[in-house]
Enzyme design. Structure first.
Site, PDB file in Angstrom:
ATOM      1  N   ALA A  90       2.681   6.273   5.112  1.00 50.96           N
ATOM      2  CA  ALA A  90       1.825   6.034   6.278  1.00 50.96           C
ATOM      3  C   ALA A  90       2.053   7.083   7.362  1.00 50.96           C
ATOM      4  CB  ALA A  90       2.072   4.628   6.831  1.00 50.96           C
ATOM      5  N   PHE A 118       0.851  -1.190   0.000  1.00 50.10           N
ATOM      6  CA  PHE A 118       0.000   0.000   0.000  1.00 50.10           C
ATOM      7  C   PHE A 118       0.888   1.242   0.000  1.00 50.10           C
ATOM      8  CE2 PHE A 118      -2.187  -3.490   1.981  1.00 50.10           C
ATOM      9  CZ  PHE A 118      -3.461  -3.439   1.454  1.00 50.10           C
ATOM     10  N   LEU A 167       2.527  -1.541   4.436  1.00 48.60           N
ATOM     11  CA  LEU A 167       2.251  -0.120   4.276  1.00 48.60           C
ATOM     12  C   LEU A 167       3.572   0.607   4.077  1.00 48.60           C
ATOM     13  CD1 LEU A 167      -0.210   0.423   7.286  1.00 48.60           C
ATOM     14  CD2 LEU A 167      -0.811  -0.007   4.891  1.00 48.60           C
ATOM     15  N   CYS A 168       3.662   1.456   3.066  1.00 48.87           N
ATOM     16  CA  CYS A 168       4.860   2.270   2.886  1.00 48.87           C
ATOM     17  C   CYS A 168       5.015   3.159   4.119  1.00 48.87           C
ATOM     18  CB  CYS A 168       4.745   3.124   1.629  1.00 48.87           C
ATOM     19  SG  CYS A 168       6.082   4.323   1.480  1.00 48.87           S
ATOM     20  N   ILE A 169       6.138   3.031   4.793  1.00 43.87           N
ATOM     21  CA  ILE A 169       6.326   3.724   6.060  1.00 43.87           C
ATOM     22  C   ILE A 169       6.293   5.244   5.900  1.00 43.87           C
ATOM     23  CG2 ILE A 169       8.845   3.653   6.007  1.00 43.87           C
ATOM     24  CD1 ILE A 169       8.677   3.054   9.076  1.00 43.87           C
TER      25      ILE A 169
END
Length: 128
Positions: A81, A39, A76-78
């Protein structure tokens, strides 16, 4: 065939969550494998734990949880996010926030995991 799915749109953008779910079900019924769902951009909102859809609407968060239980990595792309306030425990502490806002079955990770797909899957499918 082994797939990585990249989800860039929010859960509320058009039929984003439903399109991903339909693709996964069709892939599985044809005997294919889903390695991970990554994501990025507004797609990280799929990991927001406080989603509360109306009783007559599908609950994408429940679907993601079922996928995680089926051993599909939900990443999730840090950077995306944290920019949007979707934080796991570690990032919550790092940014001195008082709450964790990501569902526990999602993992915050870097773009390196996104790039892994170019080497260990047969196809990468993007949902915007």
């Amino acid at each position: 065939m082994r797939f990585q799915l990249n989800v860039y749109g929010s859960p509320w953008a058009a039929n984003n969550a439903a399109d991903v779910r339909c693709f996964i079900e069709a892939a599985w019924s044809a005997g294919h494998d889903i390695a991970r769902v990554f994501f990025f951009f507004d797609g990280v909102y799929h990991g927001l734990i406080s989603q509360s859809p109306a009783s007559d609407e599908p609950n994408p968060l429940a679907y993601w949880q079922a996928l995680a239980q089926a051993n599909v990595d939900l990443l999730l792309c840090i950077a995306a996010a944290t920019n949007r306030g979707v934080l796991d425990e570690a990032e919550s502490r790092r940014y001195q926030q008082t709450v964790t806002t990501s569902a526990p079955f999602f993992e915050l990770t870097g773009l390196g995991q996104w790039a892994v797909g170019f080497h260990d899957v047969d196809r990468i499918i993007t949902f915007k």
